[in-house]
Structures are given as structure tokens and as C-alpha cells.
Design an enzyme around this catalytic site. Structure first.
Site, mmCIF file in Angstrom:
data_model
loop_
_atom_site.group_PDB
_atom_site.id
_atom_site.type_symbol
_atom_site.label_atom_id
_atom_site.label_comp_id
_atom_site.label_asym_id
_atom_site.label_seq_id
_atom_site.Cartn_x
_atom_site.Cartn_y
_atom_site.Cartn_z
ATOM 1 N N ASN A 1 83.063 44.908 54.505
ATOM 2 C CA ASN A 1 81.747 44.281 54.624
ATOM 3 C C ASN A 1 80.726 45.011 53.755
ATOM 4 O O ASN A 1 80.728 46.231 53.637
ATOM 5 C CB ASN A 1 81.283 44.192 56.082
ATOM 6 C CG ASN A 1 81.351 45.503 56.838
ATOM 7 O OD1 ASN A 1 82.298 46.265 56.687
ATOM 8 N ND2 ASN A 1 80.346 45.756 57.665
ATOM 9 N N GLU B 1 76.628 44.989 53.301
ATOM 10 C CA GLU B 1 75.356 44.510 53.838
ATOM 11 C C GLU B 1 74.236 44.647 52.806
ATOM 12 O O GLU B 1 74.428 45.245 51.745
ATOM 13 C CB GLU B 1 75.016 45.291 55.114
ATOM 14 C CG GLU B 1 76.051 45.071 56.202
ATOM 15 C CD GLU B 1 75.761 45.829 57.482
ATOM 16 O OE1 GLU B 1 74.917 46.744 57.481
ATOM 17 O OE2 GLU B 1 76.403 45.489 58.492
ATOM 18 N N GLU C 1 86.143 39.607 55.129
ATOM 19 C CA GLU C 1 87.064 38.498 54.877
ATOM 20 C C GLU C 1 86.652 37.728 53.623
ATOM 21 O O GLU C 1 87.480 37.392 52.785
ATOM 22 C CB GLU C 1 87.093 37.531 56.074
ATOM 23 C CG GLU C 1 87.567 38.155 57.376
ATOM 24 C CD GLU C 1 86.428 38.688 58.224
ATOM 25 O OE1 GLU C 1 85.457 39.250 57.666
ATOM 26 O OE2 GLU C 1 86.505 38.545 59.455
ATOM 27 N N CYS D 1 83.844 36.043 61.954
ATOM 28 C CA CYS D 1 82.656 35.301 62.390
ATOM 29 C C CYS D 1 82.807 33.815 62.038
ATOM 30 O O CYS D 1 83.717 33.421 61.295
ATOM 31 C CB CYS D 1 81.401 35.890 61.745
ATOM 32 S SG CYS D 1 81.177 35.459 60.006
HETATM 33 ZN ZN ZN Z 1 82.312 36.879 58.674
#
Ligand code: ZN
Length: 130
Positions: free
Chosen positions: A42, A44, A54, A89
Site C-alpha cells: 500500500n 498512501e 492489491e 477493500c
Molecule cells: Zn483496496
């Protein structure tokens, strides 16, 4: 199926996560049908929406010309030495849905290398597709 190598890739790439806001570190390993494995973590940002691990892995693979995929292994947590039960998510579920077949597997790795197996249909039933 031996997922040992891909599990290590997913765990190790968590260290590259840029997560100063959530302090939640996610890693994944995406296996393409070509045999190549693409990692993702990830990333940010203070000004715009974060990019999940992902989608990082999928974008890396897609930009290299990959279009067929076998599975993805996802793991994450707020402590780099431990894993939560980190499911993709909603945004990632829809994103993956665009590029995978019904037999594509989503493996979620948690503590003690416990693996839960899902399909996109499990995680995104009755999904939107053109
Ligand atoms: Zn996600």
C-alpha cells in the site's frame, strides 16, 4: 499447491509500504498465468486516496502486458511482525473483478500462515460487469 515462495514475497513487501497515515502495512503477491509473480504494497498520500497493495500489484502486472491471473495472496496488519485478517477493500474487489476469471483465487494470509481462500464472487457477489 505450494504457495511458500509467494507467501514470502507478500510478507516481505509489506516492509516497503508507505503508510504514515494508517500505519497499516499490506503486502501481496499476484501470480500471473505467465508464471511471473508481481508484488504490491500500500502507498498512501496526504492529498489523494491511497493505493492499496492489491491494485499496485495488478497495475504493475497489467502495465507489463499481463492479462491472465491465477491468484493473489494478501496479508496485512498494523504491526510488521504480525498479521491481521486483511481482506481486500471494496474498491480492490471491483478492480480485480475487471481482470480475473471466475476461477481466480484470493488467498488471505493471517497469523501462523493460516490461509483463507476466496473467489471474487465470494467477496463481490452479483458484481457489476460490462
Ligand atoms: Zn483496496
Amino acid at each position: 499447491m505450494d504457495l511458500t515462495k509467494e507467501i514470502e514475497i507478500a510478507k516481505n513487501v509489506r516492509r516497503n509500504a508507505y503508510a504514515p497515515y494508517s500505519k497499516y502495512y499490506v503486502g501481496c503477491a499476484l501470480k500471473a498465468k505467465s508464471g511471473k509473480v508481481y508484488s504490491g504494497c500500500n502507498i498512501e498520500n496526504s492529498g489523494i486516496q491511497a493505493i492499496c497493495a492489491e491494485r499496485v500489484a495488478f497495475v504493475k502486472a497489467l502495465s507489463e502486458g499481463e492479462r491472465s491471473f491465477d491468484y493473489i495472496i494478501v496479508c496485512g496488519g498494523s504491526d510488521l511482525t504480525k498479521l491481521d485478517n486483511c481482506l481486500p477493500c471494496g474498491y480492490c474487489r471491483q478492480f480485480m473483478n475487471e481482470f480475473v476469471d471466475k476461477d481466480f483465487k484470493i488467498y488471505v494470509l493471517s497469523e501462523n500462515d493460516k490461509i483463507e481462500e476466496y473467489t471474487v464472487e465470494d467477496l463481490l457477489p452479483n458484481s457489476f460487469r460490462l
